[in-house]
Design a protein around this motif. Sequence first.
Motif, PDB file in Angstrom:
ATOM      1  N   ASP A 161      22.165  11.129  29.597  1.00  0.00           N
ATOM      2  CA  ASP A 161      21.600  12.345  30.195  1.00  0.00           C
ATOM      3  C   ASP A 161      22.639  13.040  31.074  1.00  0.00           C
ATOM      4  N   TYR A 162      23.388  12.267  31.845  1.00  0.00           N
ATOM      5  CA  TYR A 162      24.404  12.842  32.728  1.00  0.00           C
ATOM      6  C   TYR A 162      25.509  13.518  31.910  1.00  0.00           C
ATOM      7  N   VAL A 163      25.977  12.843  30.847  1.00  0.00           N
ATOM      8  CA  VAL A 163      27.046  13.392  30.013  1.00  0.00           C
ATOM      9  C   VAL A 163      26.586  14.684  29.342  1.00  0.00           C
ATOM     10  N   PHE A 164      25.351  14.691  28.851  1.00  0.00           N
ATOM     11  CA  PHE A 164      24.825  15.904  28.214  1.00  0.00           C
ATOM     12  C   PHE A 164      24.738  17.054  29.222  1.00  0.00           C
ATOM     13  N   THR A 165      24.207  16.775  30.382  1.00  0.00           N
ATOM     14  CA  THR A 165      24.087  17.815  31.408  1.00  0.00           C
ATOM     15  C   THR A 165      25.452  18.332  31.831  1.00  0.00           C
ATOM     16  N   ASP A 166      26.403  17.412  31.973  1.00  0.00           N
ATOM     17  CA  ASP A 166      27.750  17.784  32.402  1.00  0.00           C
ATOM     18  C   ASP A 166      28.443  18.671  31.377  1.00  0.00           C
ATOM     19  N   ASN A 167      28.027  18.559  30.105  1.00  0.00           N
ATOM     20  CA  ASN A 167      28.634  19.363  29.039  1.00  0.00           C
ATOM     21  C   ASN A 167      27.722  20.506  28.587  1.00  0.00           C
ATOM     22  N   ASN A 168      26.731  20.821  29.425  1.00  0.00           N
ATOM     23  CA  ASN A 168      25.787  21.912  29.120  1.00  0.00           C
ATOM     24  C   ASN A 168      25.088  21.717  27.786  1.00  0.00           C
ATOM     25  N   THR A 201      19.340  17.118  25.315  1.00  0.00           N
ATOM     26  CA  THR A 201      18.902  16.063  24.403  1.00  0.00           C
ATOM     27  C   THR A 201      17.758  16.543  23.510  1.00  0.00           C
ATOM     28  N   ALA A 202      17.128  17.662  23.889  1.00  0.00           N
ATOM     29  CA  ALA A 202      16.056  18.217  23.060  1.00  0.00           C
ATOM     30  C   ALA A 202      16.590  18.713  21.726  1.00  0.00           C
ATOM     31  N   GLN A 203      17.900  18.972  21.656  1.00  0.00           N
ATOM     32  CA  GLN A 203      18.525  19.458  20.424  1.00  0.00           C
ATOM     33  C   GLN A 203      19.003  18.316  19.521  1.00  0.00           C
ATOM     34  N   VAL A 204      18.895  17.092  19.983  1.00  0.00           N
ATOM     35  CA  VAL A 204      19.366  15.934  19.213  1.00  0.00           C
ATOM     36  C   VAL A 204      18.427  15.685  18.036  1.00  0.00           C
ATOM     37  N   ARG A 205      19.010  15.481  16.857  1.00  0.00           N
ATOM     38  CA  ARG A 205      18.214  15.218  15.666  1.00  0.00           C
ATOM     39  C   ARG A 205      18.580  13.889  14.997  1.00  0.00           C
ATOM     40  N   GLY A 206      19.328  13.065  15.684  1.00  0.00           N
ATOM     41  CA  GLY A 206      19.658  11.747  15.154  1.00  0.00           C
ATOM     42  C   GLY A 206      20.382  10.942  16.213  1.00  0.00           C
ATOM     43  N   GLN A 207      20.248   9.635  16.151  1.00  0.00           N
ATOM     44  CA  GLN A 207      20.956   8.741  17.063  1.00  0.00           C
ATOM     45  C   GLN A 207      21.294   7.460  16.313  1.00  0.00           C
ATOM     46  N   GLY A 208      22.477   6.914  16.558  1.00  0.00           N
ATOM     47  CA  GLY A 208      22.890   5.715  15.836  1.00  0.00           C
ATOM     48  C   GLY A 208      23.645   4.746  16.734  1.00  0.00           C
ATOM     49  N   LEU A 237      13.596   4.998  24.250  1.00  0.00           N
ATOM     50  CA  LEU A 237      13.562   5.872  25.419  1.00  0.00           C
ATOM     51  C   LEU A 237      13.850   7.316  25.025  1.00  0.00           C
ATOM     52  N   ILE A 238      14.805   7.501  24.115  1.00  0.00           N
ATOM     53  CA  ILE A 238      15.139   8.851  23.658  1.00  0.00           C
ATOM     54  C   ILE A 238      14.027   9.421  22.783  1.00  0.00           C
ATOM     55  N   LEU A 239      13.452   8.572  21.920  1.00  0.00           N
ATOM     56  CA  LEU A 239      12.383   9.030  21.039  1.00  0.00           C
ATOM     57  C   LEU A 239      11.135   9.445  21.817  1.00  0.00           C
ATOM     58  N   HIS A 248      15.777  10.926  15.210  1.00  0.00           N
ATOM     59  CA  HIS A 248      15.565   9.757  14.355  1.00  0.00           C
ATOM     60  C   HIS A 248      16.708   8.753  14.483  1.00  0.00           C
ATOM     61  N   TYR A 249      16.340   7.478  14.595  1.00  0.00           N
ATOM     62  CA  TYR A 249      17.327   6.415  14.794  1.00  0.00           C
ATOM     63  C   TYR A 249      17.882   5.913  13.469  1.00  0.00           C
ATOM     64  N   ILE A 250      19.212   5.768  13.421  1.00  0.00           N
ATOM     65  CA  ILE A 250      19.887   5.203  12.262  1.00  0.00           C
ATOM     66  C   ILE A 250      20.748   4.040  12.749  1.00  0.00           C
ATOM     67  N   HIS A 251      20.530   2.874  12.178  1.00  0.00           N
ATOM     68  CA  HIS A 251      21.369   1.729  12.537  1.00  0.00           C
ATOM     69  C   HIS A 251      22.802   1.992  12.080  1.00  0.00           C
ATOM     70  N   CYS A 252      23.747   1.880  13.008  1.00  0.00           N
ATOM     71  CA  CYS A 252      25.155   2.186  12.752  1.00  0.00           C
ATOM     72  C   CYS A 252      25.644   1.542  11.459  1.00  0.00           C
ATOM     73  N   PHE A 253      26.148   2.369  10.539  1.00  0.00           N
ATOM     74  CA  PHE A 253      26.583   1.850   9.250  1.00  0.00           C
ATOM     75  C   PHE A 253      27.869   1.040   9.353  1.00  0.00           C
ATOM     76  N   ALA A 254      28.682   1.312  10.373  1.00  0.00           N
ATOM     77  CA  ALA A 254      29.879   0.495  10.577  1.00  0.00           C
ATOM     78  C   ALA A 254      29.469  -0.930  10.915  1.00  0.00           C
ATOM     79  N   HIS A 255      28.413  -1.060  11.715  1.00  0.00           N
ATOM     80  CA  HIS A 255      27.926  -2.400  12.063  1.00  0.00           C
ATOM     81  C   HIS A 255      27.260  -3.058  10.868  1.00  0.00           C
ATOM     82  N   GLN A 256      26.523  -2.272  10.084  1.00  0.00           N
ATOM     83  CA  GLN A 256      25.906  -2.840   8.883  1.00  0.00           C
ATOM     84  C   GLN A 256      26.980  -3.336   7.919  1.00  0.00           C
ATOM     85  N   LEU A 257      28.072  -2.575   7.803  1.00  0.00           N
ATOM     86  CA  LEU A 257      29.173  -2.995   6.943  1.00  0.00           C
ATOM     87  C   LEU A 257      29.758  -4.312   7.441  1.00  0.00           C
ATOM     88  N   GLN A 258      29.865  -4.441   8.759  1.00  0.00           N
ATOM     89  CA  GLN A 258      30.388  -5.682   9.323  1.00  0.00           C
ATOM     90  C   GLN A 258      29.504  -6.863   8.940  1.00  0.00           C
TER      91      GLN A 258
END
Length: 238
Positions: free
Chosen positions: A37-44, A47-54, A71-73, A80-90
């Motif tokens: 939240d702080y990083v988003f606010t600091d960069n104007n 989070t209401a515009q977010v359409r995915g998180q991984g 918490l974000i949802l 929408h949450y997506i499990h990181c594909f780099a981690h899935q590859l691992q």
Amino acid sequence: MAIVLRYVDRLGIVKERFIGVVHVLDTSSLTLKDTIDYVFTDNNLSTAQVRGQGYDGASNMSGAFNGLKSLILKENSSAHYIHCFAHQLQLVVVVVVNKHDDVEEFFEQLALVVTVVCGSYMQIQEFGDRFSEVGTELIENMAALSTCDSFSSFDKSKLLKLSEIYKNDFDDSERVHLNGQLDIYYYFLLHDEKFVNLKGIADLSRLLVETGKHLSFPSVYRLLKLTLVLPVANATVE
């Protein structure tokens, strides 16, 4: 904590930008949420515009009740949450390593240069479980945008269902417009040689803007952008 943003720019090109590494006092989901939240606010940004998180599959990140994704949802049901594909590859690599001696030897040598974190064979089950969290319906509907084999996967009903998942981006009247645009859009794709042999939906997005057709099919283009910002897009749709 490292933060990367993925978005589609005005030219229809998918961009990923490394925002930075932010120091956190602990890795609890509440602390991470406050930091984002702080990083988003600091960069104007909002989070209401977010359409995915991984993220990876740790409980503080993807927990169904108190994880960061939850918490974000709670604030934005379209993130929408997506499990990181780099981690899935691992996880897949770990299983392969455990079952093939030659591959295991290779990674043992590689470990002399970099640190390779290995887990147990049970992680492959974990891999499957976490992927299912994305939602089979979301993945299947996204696939209807695929450019493969001359748009052979195109399915109007699935794309309309996909729009229903994004309730904050398509109301009933907008879905009516989308319904009307899809038939014309599909006919156009099949009869315009510029759209032959596209490498994926990222190319499709870019070319729609380049030819100005994103203005002719605004609802379809919006759905395409929503799909592209999900980190699953390249791995699943294309």
